[in-house]
Design a protein around this motif. Structure first.
Motif, PDB file in Angstrom:
ATOM      1  N   GLY A 145       0.963  -1.204   0.253  1.00 33.48           N
ATOM      2  CA  GLY A 145      -0.218   0.030  -0.131  1.00 33.48           C
ATOM      3  C   GLY A 145       0.802   1.220   0.063  1.00 33.48           C
ATOM      4  O   GLY A 145       2.135   1.286   0.498  1.00 33.48           O
ATOM      5  N   LYS A 146       0.233   2.310  -0.444  1.00 31.30           N
ATOM      6  CA  LYS A 146       0.856   3.721  -0.528  1.00 31.30           C
ATOM      7  C   LYS A 146       0.121   4.785  -0.633  1.00 31.30           C
ATOM      8  O   LYS A 146      -1.129   4.632  -1.246  1.00 31.30           O
ATOM      9  N   VAL A 147       0.361   5.871   0.001  1.00 29.70           N
ATOM     10  CA  VAL A 147      -0.412   7.191   0.000  1.00 29.70           C
ATOM     11  C   VAL A 147       0.267   8.158  -0.779  1.00 29.70           C
ATOM     12  O   VAL A 147       1.255   8.278  -0.640  1.00 29.70           O
ATOM     13  N   TYR A 148      -0.525   8.734  -1.741  1.00 31.47           N
ATOM     14  CA  TYR A 148       0.228   9.766  -2.591  1.00 31.47           C
ATOM     15  C   TYR A 148      -0.717  11.325  -2.246  1.00 31.47           C
ATOM     16  O   TYR A 148      -1.761  11.214  -2.333  1.00 31.47           O
ATOM     17  N   GLN A 194     -10.104  15.854  10.804  1.00 28.56           N
ATOM     18  CA  GLN A 194      -8.781  15.536  10.602  1.00 28.56           C
ATOM     19  C   GLN A 194      -8.305  14.220  11.125  1.00 28.56           C
ATOM     20  O   GLN A 194      -7.768  13.410  10.426  1.00 28.56           O
ATOM     21  N   THR A 195      -8.673  13.886  12.435  1.00 23.35           N
ATOM     22  CA  THR A 195      -8.532  12.387  12.878  1.00 23.35           C
ATOM     23  C   THR A 195      -9.299  11.392  11.970  1.00 23.35           C
ATOM     24  O   THR A 195      -8.474  10.435  11.549  1.00 23.35           O
ATOM     25  N   GLU A 196     -10.206  11.782  11.457  1.00 22.03           N
ATOM     26  CA  GLU A 196     -10.917  10.950  10.601  1.00 22.03           C
ATOM     27  C   GLU A 196     -10.177  10.504   9.411  1.00 22.03           C
ATOM     28  O   GLU A 196     -10.109   9.382   8.693  1.00 22.03           O
ATOM     29  N   ILE A 197      -9.771  11.859   8.835  1.00 21.33           N
ATOM     30  CA  ILE A 197      -9.167  11.603   7.540  1.00 21.33           C
ATOM     31  C   ILE A 197      -7.746  10.967   7.478  1.00 21.33           C
ATOM     32  O   ILE A 197      -7.520   9.810   6.638  1.00 21.33           O
ATOM     33  N   ASN A 198      -6.900  11.147   8.540  1.00 16.99           N
ATOM     34  CA  ASN A 198      -5.921  10.447   9.087  1.00 16.99           C
ATOM     35  C   ASN A 198      -6.226   8.746   8.876  1.00 16.99           C
ATOM     36  O   ASN A 198      -5.195   8.211   8.620  1.00 16.99           O
ATOM     37  N   SER A 199      -7.192   8.458   9.684  1.00 15.16           N
ATOM     38  CA  SER A 199      -7.769   7.041  10.016  1.00 15.16           C
ATOM     39  C   SER A 199      -7.879   6.554   8.630  1.00 15.16           C
ATOM     40  O   SER A 199      -7.583   5.579   8.427  1.00 15.16           O
ATOM     41  N   LEU A 200      -8.544   7.292   7.808  1.00 17.74           N
ATOM     42  CA  LEU A 200      -8.701   6.716   6.475  1.00 17.74           C
ATOM     43  C   LEU A 200      -7.520   6.396   5.574  1.00 17.74           C
ATOM     44  O   LEU A 200      -7.451   5.248   5.113  1.00 17.74           O
ATOM     45  N   LEU A 201      -6.565   7.397   5.670  1.00 19.40           N
ATOM     46  CA  LEU A 201      -5.344   7.310   4.762  1.00 19.40           C
ATOM     47  C   LEU A 201      -4.638   5.626   5.669  1.00 19.40           C
ATOM     48  O   LEU A 201      -4.027   5.027   4.576  1.00 19.40           O
ATOM     49  N   VAL A 202      -4.501   5.830   6.641  1.00 17.19           N
ATOM     50  CA  VAL A 202      -3.776   4.555   7.304  1.00 17.19           C
ATOM     51  C   VAL A 202      -4.445   3.306   6.971  1.00 17.19           C
ATOM     52  O   VAL A 202      -3.983   2.453   6.673  1.00 17.19           O
ATOM     53  N   GLU A 203      -5.846   3.462   7.326  1.00 23.25           N
ATOM     54  CA  GLU A 203      -6.467   2.078   7.107  1.00 23.25           C
ATOM     55  C   GLU A 203      -6.493   1.549   5.873  1.00 23.25           C
ATOM     56  O   GLU A 203      -6.128   0.343   5.833  1.00 23.25           O
ATOM     57  N   TYR A 204      -6.615   2.453   4.573  1.00 24.47           N
ATOM     58  CA  TYR A 204      -6.590   1.747   3.434  1.00 24.47           C
ATOM     59  C   TYR A 204      -5.331   1.478   3.006  1.00 24.47           C
ATOM     60  O   TYR A 204      -4.964   0.552   2.227  1.00 24.47           O
ATOM     61  N   GLU A 212       2.608  12.867   9.492  1.00 16.75           N
ATOM     62  CA  GLU A 212       2.929  12.397  10.799  1.00 16.75           C
ATOM     63  C   GLU A 212       2.028  10.893  11.229  1.00 16.75           C
ATOM     64  O   GLU A 212       2.892  10.171  11.692  1.00 16.75           O
ATOM     65  N   ALA A 213       0.697  11.086  10.930  1.00 14.69           N
ATOM     66  CA  ALA A 213      -0.005   9.925  11.045  1.00 14.69           C
ATOM     67  C   ALA A 213       0.568   8.743  10.146  1.00 14.69           C
ATOM     68  O   ALA A 213       0.609   7.515  10.559  1.00 14.69           O
ATOM     69  N   LEU A 214       0.834   8.882   8.913  1.00 15.59           N
ATOM     70  CA  LEU A 214       1.433   7.749   7.966  1.00 15.59           C
ATOM     71  C   LEU A 214       2.775   7.057   8.563  1.00 15.59           C
ATOM     72  O   LEU A 214       2.866   6.132   8.425  1.00 15.59           O
ATOM     73  N   LYS A 215       3.518   8.104   9.199  1.00 15.22           N
ATOM     74  CA  LYS A 215       4.849   7.826   9.418  1.00 15.22           C
ATOM     75  C   LYS A 215       4.720   6.941  10.712  1.00 15.22           C
ATOM     76  O   LYS A 215       5.423   5.955  10.991  1.00 15.22           O
ATOM     77  N   GLN A 216       3.849   7.336  11.674  1.00 14.40           N
ATOM     78  CA  GLN A 216       3.617   6.469  12.917  1.00 14.40           C
ATOM     79  C   GLN A 216       3.208   5.151  12.753  1.00 14.40           C
ATOM     80  O   GLN A 216       3.301   3.985  13.206  1.00 14.40           O
TER      81      GLN A 216
END
Length: 240
Positions: free
Chosen positions: A6-9, A69-79, A105-109
């Motif tokens: 998986g990867k986030v752009y 923002q917390t929800e957005i971070n969670s979506l990015l990480v989850e998928y 920060e959320a992605l790196k964690q």
């Protein structure tokens, strides 16, 4: 080493018109499995992604319900952890007055792989599309870009002394902007341009001075807009 495919752009969509999307951003959208996008993004961009792409509109608009923002971070990480190719589509450029740092920060964690794709910021595109150069050998040897989302956080004394100001997110706070400029002795005849919906079919431009711009735009919706303050606004007469 990260083995999850998986990867986030984190992708900049530009000022709002699909024609100002970069080639790389276009190619990334073509492989999207999950699209998480902001308000002010051209809806035509949604047609680039595959038909089976999951789409989440998380755009924030003033006074309207929005995704936290917390929800957005969670979506990015989850998928991403599910092995998906996730596109976080932001208007303008991802690192200019966005909340990209919180997402990174959320992605790196979570040890998620990510990549940033630059976009054209409205801070640069809007003046150009209105025929206003931000620099000039005589009138503007520098310019500053700021957000007027919270006018109390800005050093108006310093800003008022500069040759050219580019103010984002200031449409609803125009009265306060003018008040602060006057408070710190910005001349009343200083030119001002307001560009709304830059680069789209809905683009509108108002030109005036500190002395009359409020009167010229009274009762009008000025958001989303880019405000240019400085003598370079006069050069529009030579370009347009």
């Amino acid at each position: 080493m990260m083995t999850n495919p998986g990867k986030v752009y984190l992708v900049g969509a530009g000022p709002g018109n699909i024609e100002y999307l970069t080639v790389k951003a276009y190619r990334i959208l073509e492989i999207a499995e999950v699209l998480i996008y902001d308000a002010l993004v051209d809806e035509e961009l949604l047609n680039i992604v595959p038909d089976n792409c999951l789409k989440f509109n998380v755009g924030k608009r003033g006074g309207k319900p929005s995704t936290s923002q917390t929800e957005i971070n969670s979506l990015l990480v989850e998928y991403c952890l599910q092995g998906k190719q996730v596109i976080r589509l932001k208007s303008g450029d991802p690192l200019i007055f966005g909340r990209c740092i919180l997402e990174i920060e959320a992605l790196k964690q979570a040890r998620c792989n990510f990549e940033m794709i630059p976009g054209i910021s409205s801070a640069l595109a809007a003046p150009l599309l209105a025929g206003i150069p931000l620099t000039d050998p005589v009138l503007s040897r520098c310019f500053v870009v700021c957000t007027a989302h919270d006018t109390n956080e800005l050093n108006w004394q310093t800003l008022s002394s500069l040759e050219t100001l580019v103010i984002l997110m200031g449409g609803k706070n125009l009265d306060e902007i003018i008040y602060q400029l006057r408070k710190y002795q910005k001349p009343e005849f200083t030119p001002i341009a307001i560009i709304r919906w830059a680069g789209t079919d809905c683009q509108q431009i108002w030109v005036g001075e500190i002395s009359n711009i409020i009167e010229k735009t009274a009762g009008l919706s000025l958001s989303p807009s880019v405000i240019i303050v400085g003598e370079v606004v006069k050069l529009r007469n030579f370009i347009i």
